[in-house]
Design a protein around this motif. Structure first.
Motif, PDB file in Angstrom:
ATOM      1  N   SER A  21       0.830  -1.205   0.000  1.00 33.06           N
ATOM      2  CA  SER A  21       0.000   0.000   0.000  1.00 33.06           C
ATOM      3  C   SER A  21       0.865   1.256   0.000  1.00 33.06           C
ATOM      4  O   SER A  21       0.474   2.280  -0.562  1.00 33.06           O
ATOM      5  CB  SER A  21      -0.940   0.001   1.203  1.00 33.06           C
ATOM      6  OG  SER A  21      -0.229   0.120   2.403  1.00 33.06           O
ATOM      7  N   GLU A  22       2.053   1.192   0.612  1.00 32.16           N
ATOM      8  CA  GLU A  22       2.960   2.336   0.554  1.00 32.16           C
ATOM      9  C   GLU A  22       3.405   2.596  -0.882  1.00 32.16           C
ATOM     10  O   GLU A  22       3.399   3.736  -1.349  1.00 32.16           O
ATOM     11  CB  GLU A  22       4.187   2.089   1.437  1.00 32.16           C
ATOM     12  CG  GLU A  22       3.903   2.194   2.905  1.00 32.16           C
ATOM     13  CD  GLU A  22       5.072   1.759   3.764  1.00 32.16           C
ATOM     14  OE1 GLU A  22       6.019   1.132   3.235  1.00 32.16           O
ATOM     15  OE2 GLU A  22       5.024   2.040   4.974  1.00 32.16           O
ATOM     16  N   SER A  25       0.371   3.920  -2.910  1.00 32.98           N
ATOM     17  CA  SER A  25      -0.052   5.278  -2.570  1.00 32.98           C
ATOM     18  C   SER A  25       0.927   6.314  -3.120  1.00 32.98           C
ATOM     19  O   SER A  25       0.502   7.374  -3.604  1.00 32.98           O
ATOM     20  CB  SER A  25      -0.221   5.432  -1.062  1.00 32.98           C
ATOM     21  OG  SER A  25       0.993   5.216  -0.392  1.00 32.98           O
ATOM     22  N   LEU A  29      -0.138   9.099  -5.870  1.00 36.22           N
ATOM     23  CA  LEU A  29       0.127  10.509  -5.600  1.00 36.22           C
ATOM     24  C   LEU A  29       0.932  11.128  -6.745  1.00 36.22           C
ATOM     25  O   LEU A  29       0.643  12.251  -7.183  1.00 36.22           O
ATOM     26  CB  LEU A  29       0.872  10.670  -4.278  1.00 36.22           C
ATOM     27  CG  LEU A  29       1.210  12.100  -3.861  1.00 36.22           C
ATOM     28  CD1 LEU A  29      -0.070  12.906  -3.637  1.00 36.22           C
ATOM     29  CD2 LEU A  29       2.069  12.088  -2.613  1.00 36.22           C
TER      30      LEU A  29
END
Length: 79
Positions: A21-22, A25, A29
């Motif tokens: 998920s890091e 994300s 972004l």
């Protein structure tokens, strides 16, 4: 019957989900910034690489904590 072992906290797959998920994300972004600024693919590539680095750092820290938890406590100095 042997006694049940106590829980060692969250299992490893949760750690992989956090790392994934890091990365995702940071990539999303980067895509959003590139879309709004019209600078495709600069921020997407840069933030994706940053996300991969952060995810590996996080996995490294989790593995250190796991190793420290599994090591028996030291008994002090020998006589």
């Amino acid at each position: 019957m042997p006694a049940d072992q106590p829980s060692n906290g969250p299992s490893v797959p949760i750690g992989f989900m956090v790392a994934g998920s890091e990365m995702a994300s940071f990539t999303l972004l980067g895509l959003l910034i590139d879309y709004l600024a019209g600078t495709m693919p600069g921020f997407t590539i840069g933030l994706t690489l940053l996300g991969v680095g952060v995810a590996f750092w996080h996995l490294f820290k989790m593995s250190q904590a796991l190793v420290a938890k599994k090591q028996p406590p030291s008994q002090g100095s020998a006589p």
